[in-house]
Design an enzyme around this catalytic site. Structure first.
Site, PDB file in Angstrom:
ATOM      1  N   ASP A 232      73.418  27.242  55.223  1.00 53.01           N
ATOM      2  CA  ASP A 232      73.588  27.469  53.810  1.00 53.01           C
ATOM      3  C   ASP A 232      72.469  26.943  52.909  1.00 53.01           C
ATOM      4  O   ASP A 232      72.086  25.731  53.160  1.00 53.01           O
ATOM      5  CB  ASP A 232      74.782  26.600  53.361  1.00 53.01           C
ATOM      6  CG  ASP A 232      76.108  27.225  53.968  1.00 53.01           C
ATOM      7  OD1 ASP A 232      76.260  28.320  54.157  1.00 53.01           O
ATOM      8  OD2 ASP A 232      77.169  26.064  54.166  1.00 53.01           O
TER       9      ASP A 232
ATOM     10  N   ASP B  68      86.149  33.661  52.517  1.00 55.30           N
ATOM     11  CA  ASP B  68      86.578  32.272  52.256  1.00 55.30           C
ATOM     12  C   ASP B  68      88.034  32.171  51.874  1.00 55.30           C
ATOM     13  O   ASP B  68      88.472  32.710  50.769  1.00 55.30           O
ATOM     14  CB  ASP B  68      85.783  31.602  51.026  1.00 55.30           C
ATOM     15  CG  ASP B  68      84.210  31.514  51.502  1.00 55.30           C
ATOM     16  OD1 ASP B  68      83.881  31.630  52.689  1.00 55.30           O
ATOM     17  OD2 ASP B  68      83.418  31.590  50.631  1.00 55.30           O
TER      18      ASP B  68
END
Length: 265
Positions: free
Chosen positions: A25, A144
């Protein structure tokens, strides 16, 4: 544009090798990691980490520019080029992809697959367009999800925005539109190191016929064994346990092998 040709990822279960995928990330050019999508801390240089993981035996890498959508900017093409030069393994890039030209730029920069999330929810036809343009094997749908009022609900913009979409329904729709793979992250488990959401992963895996990557919650080698045995996912993704050296990929693969889980050594 002549896109790289990839073999389609192995379909669910069977005797095919399970994949271990470190996730980078990236925010402001650095790899970061948080808990439940917040409290981000620095985890190193993404180019250096990518090279290390390729050497350690990672099967693939996922590189996500986690604030690209939120800040309405495009993924950093130059960094993608730098990371791609280090790798001899498949590499997925996501963040800020909203149209065909974005995906084309990333594939030209060296990515093997692209990951879409928020833009696909806002424009589901994007999945279909990307699949038709580049092939389904290039299109990874990142989802998500968070458990809210008794339902698994899709969240956008790095988990900042709840939608009205139930996770299971959205994933099935995405498969029908041409998504080639699902990267499913449990926000409830993310960064907690308490284990993957095996219940949801198993449920989703039984609904679809494309590969699923488990994400969110890895804290020990036992958690990887558990998610492969209980949810029969095709791949397991993690970040902090790899970034901070808590789990080494060669050790993890030996442990999985000891548990009769097929992996590429």
């Amino acid at each position: 544009m002549q896109a790289k040709q990839l073999a389609s990822p192995p379909l669910g279960g069977g005797g095919l090798s399970k994949r271990i995928i470190p996730c980078l990330d990236v925010k402001d050019g650095r790899t970061v990691k948080g808990v439940n999508f917040v409290d981000l801390r620095d985890a190193g240089d993404p180019v250096e980490l990518a090279a290390q993981y390729a050497q350690q035996g990672a099967d693939e890498l996922v590189f996500l520019d986690i604030t690209a959508t939120h800040e309405r900017r495009k993924t950093m093409i130059e960094m993608v080029k730098s990371v791609a030069r280090q790798l001899n393994i498949p590499f997925t890039i996501g963040g800020g992809i909203t149209e065909i030209v974005d995906a084309e730029a990333l594939l030209n920069a060296g990515a093997d697959k692209i990951s879409i999330n928020s833009a696909a929810v806002r424009n589901p036809k994007l999945i279909e367009d990307l699949a038709k343009t580049f092939g389904v094997q290039f299109v990874v749908l990142a989802v998500d999800t968070k458990y809210v009022n008794g339902k698994n609900m899709v969240h956008l913009n790095g988990g900042r925005l709840i939608t009205e979409l139930e996770t299971e329904n959205w994933i099935k729709q995405a498969e029908d539109l041409g998504a080639g793979e699902i990267l499913l992250t449990s926000m409830d488990h993310d960064g907690t190191k308490a284990g993957f959401d095996c219940g949801l992963l198993s449920k989703v895996n039984q609904m679809i016929n494309i590969p699923i990557i488990a994400s969110g919650g890895a804290g020990s080698m036992a958690h990887f064994t558990e998610v492969f045995q209980k949810a029969n996912v095709d791949a397991a993704l993690a970040a902090s346990v790899f970034h901070y050296g808590e789990i080494l990929i060669p050790d993890l693969k030996q442990e999985l092998k000891r548990n009769n889980i097929p992996v590429r050594i």
